[in-house]
Design a protein around this motif. Structure first.
Motif, short mmCIF file in Angstrom:
data_model
loop_
_atom_site.label_atom_id
_atom_site.label_comp_id
_atom_site.label_asym_id
_atom_site.label_seq_id
_atom_site.Cartn_x
_atom_site.Cartn_y
_atom_site.Cartn_z
N CYS A 54 -14.32 48.22 115.79
CA CYS A 54 -15.64 48.05 115.19
C CYS A 54 -15.47 47.50 113.78
O CYS A 54 -14.78 48.07 112.95
CB CYS A 54 -16.44 49.34 115.19
SG CYS A 54 -15.68 50.72 114.33
N ASP A 56 -17.70 46.83 111.10
CA ASP A 56 -19.04 46.83 110.51
C ASP A 56 -18.98 46.24 109.11
O ASP A 56 -18.04 46.47 108.35
CB ASP A 56 -19.66 48.23 110.52
CG ASP A 56 -19.06 49.14 109.48
OD1 ASP A 56 -19.75 49.44 108.50
OD2 ASP A 56 -17.91 49.55 109.67
N ALA A 57 -19.94 45.42 108.82
CA ALA A 57 -19.92 44.69 107.56
C ALA A 57 -20.87 45.30 106.54
O ALA A 57 -21.04 44.78 105.45
CB ALA A 57 -20.29 43.23 107.80
N ALA A 58 -21.47 46.43 106.90
CA ALA A 58 -22.41 47.08 105.98
C ALA A 58 -21.69 47.49 104.70
O ALA A 58 -20.49 47.78 104.73
CB ALA A 58 -23.01 48.30 106.66
N PRO A 59 -22.41 47.51 103.57
CA PRO A 59 -21.74 47.93 102.33
C PRO A 59 -21.23 49.37 102.44
O PRO A 59 -21.81 50.18 103.17
CB PRO A 59 -22.83 47.81 101.26
CG PRO A 59 -24.09 47.45 101.96
CD PRO A 59 -23.81 47.15 103.38
N SER A 61 -20.59 53.19 101.72
CA SER A 61 -21.43 54.23 101.13
C SER A 61 -20.75 54.76 99.87
O SER A 61 -19.55 54.53 99.65
CB SER A 61 -21.62 55.36 102.13
OG SER A 61 -20.39 56.02 102.31
N ARG B 98 -13.47 51.56 107.57
CA ARG B 98 -14.45 50.85 108.40
C ARG B 98 -14.16 50.96 109.88
O ARG B 98 -15.04 50.81 110.71
CB ARG B 98 -14.53 49.37 108.00
CG ARG B 98 -15.23 49.14 106.70
CD ARG B 98 -15.53 47.67 106.52
NE ARG B 98 -16.15 47.41 105.23
CZ ARG B 98 -17.44 47.62 104.98
NH1 ARG B 98 -18.23 48.08 105.93
NH2 ARG B 98 -17.94 47.37 103.79
N ARG B 102 -18.25 56.72 112.16
CA ARG B 102 -18.94 57.43 111.09
C ARG B 102 -19.51 58.75 111.60
O ARG B 102 -19.77 58.91 112.78
CB ARG B 102 -20.12 56.59 110.59
CG ARG B 102 -19.70 55.36 109.88
CD ARG B 102 -20.90 54.42 109.77
NE ARG B 102 -20.49 53.21 109.06
CZ ARG B 102 -20.45 53.12 107.74
NH1 ARG B 102 -20.81 54.13 106.99
NH2 ARG B 102 -20.06 52.01 107.16
N SER B 106 -25.51 55.31 114.53
CA SER B 106 -26.02 54.05 114.01
C SER B 106 -27.52 54.10 113.73
O SER B 106 -28.01 53.44 112.83
CB SER B 106 -25.70 52.92 114.99
OG SER B 106 -26.04 53.32 116.29
#
Lengths: 192, 276
Positions: A54, A56-59, A61, B98, B102, B106
């Motif tokens: 995965c 993910d390119a989100a900034p 946290s 990354r 998490r 989502s």
């Protein structure tokens, strides 16, 4: 590595499976046959391996950023231990070989070894060759030349030797060792 | 003697060989592609290396695989914390973060405590290995130069095992293994349901929810589901065929019972997800 007859450890089997180039069904099957005692963990690992990467390119946290900051502080604090004593592992024969490889009198190598040479006076190119010959790096040498490291490096050979602070230039060391002028020019050259 | 060029190579980059050995005894080696890329990147400026390292898209031709980043971080272990090195370290550790699931889902609706625990454990372990490697060579890190994703998956599994142990997830199931009977409700719920035959199986969102549901199963059940997905038969008349029953050391009947139970749980979880 496992001596004949000894079963490899669970950790080494799992790590080996993890880095297989084709971690699909046939590899899992092979490992299950070879190491049935680790079947459960192998299957769990196989599931982890089949997970899509995965990206993910989100900034990041704030919490993640803090994790990385803390990791960096810890990493920066873990100083390379070898720096203080980068020559410790070298034997008398090794030092002879260093002198031969650099084609300089032993006296010059000894002055370097005892850090009696002003670090900044050593040409970069020669420094790189010296680092290669002593299985070290320029950065490591630089660190080992710092004042804090000097005292320790010399303390046991204080008899009759110059005391800390009496460093001379690399050129002077070459002159004192009787290196002829043309050879000196070659050694002092910054580039080929 | 006296040959200046003996040691002075500028165009040739000598890679420190890996020290980790295979189970068979030979040394591990980096992939030839990784080696070639390291050689290429070793002679570019630090700034250029960083510019390329920040690229996160794997399909980008300038993307630098994490195997190379691990190499450069380890090779610069004596570089006195220069700014570019700090940058490189941060890029690598960010990639690790990354890649880890998490804690929050989502949609932000649910939070997985297990994910949070695994994430912290894996990240902590990875940075601990990197730091330790600054002072003494840590051969476990060699795996990250051989196949980064796999080595990280191995850390994830380790962390998962610990987390499961803490949650008691590996406890035997409540059902009576002797009789192998499931309640009629469970049998009915499992019914003809096959989560892999769903029409939206190829939909990433469906897959992601299904993966999460499989992950929530008791470990024995998730193993059966994974083996089914890999195409292993539950049982076989042929003695040489590797089967789920054989791998897990369970009877065929037990495996089928577990499978039905897992299917029922997955169906409930997927139906629940659809209602949201």
């Amino acid at each position: 590595m496992s001596p004949a007859g000894e079963r490899p450890s669970r950790e080494s089997v799992l790590d080996a499976f993890a880095v297989e180039s084709e971690p699909g069904r046939s590899t899992l099957e092979r490992y299950l046959r070879l190491y049935p005692e680790y079947a459960g963990a192998l299957i769990d690992l196989s599931r982890e391996l089949s997970r899509e990467a995965c990206d993910d390119a989100a900034p990041l946290s704030g919490v993640d950023q803090a994790l990385i900051d803390a990791a960096w502080s810890q990493h920066a604090a873990a100083s390379p231990a070898a720096a203080a004593d980068s020559f410790a592992a070298l034997t008398v024969d090794d030092w002879r070989a260093v002198a031969r490889a650099l084609d300089v009198p032993r006296q010059v190598v000894t002055a370097l070894r005892e850090r009696r040479v002003l670090f900044l006076s050593i040409p970069r190119r020669f420094l790189q060759r010296f680092a290669n010959a002593t299985r070290s790096t320029v950065a490591q040498l630089e660190a080992s030349w710092r004042p804090g490291q000097l005292a320790g490096a010399r303390s046991y050979k204080a008899d009759g030797k110059p005391t800390a602070g009496e460093q001379v230039t690399f050129e002077q060391v070459l002159i004192d060792a009787g290196v002829p002028a043309d050879r000196r020019a070659l050694l002092l050259a910054e580039a080929d | 003697m006296g040959q200046e060029s003996d040691i002075h190579h500028t165009s040739e980059v000598k890679l420190t060989p890996l020290q980790k050995r295979r189970v068979s005894g030979e040394l591990y080696e980096r992939d030839p592609k990784i080696k070639a890329l390291i050689a290429e990147l070793a002679i570019v400026s630090h700034d250029e290396l960083i510019t390329r390292a920040v690229i996160t898209k794997r399909s980008d031709p300038a993307y630098v695989p994490s195997e190379c980043l691990v190499y450069f971080v380890r090779a610069s272990r004596h570089d006195n914390n220069e700014a570019w090195f700090e940058r490189l370290y941060r890029i690598l550790t960010e990639r690790v973060l990354r890649s880890l699931p998490r804690a929050e889902s989502s949609d932000g609706e649910t939070e997985s405590l297990t994910h949070g625990v695994i994430r912290d454990k894996v990240f902590g372990r990875f940075v601990e290995l990197l730091s330790a490697d600054r002072t003494t060579y840590v051969d476990k890190l060699d795996y990250f130069e051989v196949r980064f994703d796999g080595a990280l998956a191995s850390l994830r599994r380790d962390a998962q095992e610990q987390a499961w142990r803490d949650e008691n997830r590996s406890q035997p199931l409540e059902y009576d293994e002797e009789s192998g009977e499931l309640s009629p409700e469970v049998e009915a719920a499992a019914g003809a349901y096959d989560p892999f035959a769903a029409s939206d199986f190829d939909d990433p969102a469906y897959r992601s929810r299904l993966d999460a549901a499989i992950e929530a199963l008791p470990s024995e059940q998730s193993r059966i589901i994974h083996m089914l997905m890999q195409g292993f038969p539950i049982d076989s008349k042929e003695p040489d065929v590797m089967t789920i029953a054989k791998a897990l050391g369970r009877s065929e009947k037990t495996v089928r019972t577990y499978r039905n139970k897992a299917f029922a749980a997955l169906r409930a979880a997927m139906a629940d997800g659809e209602e949201r």
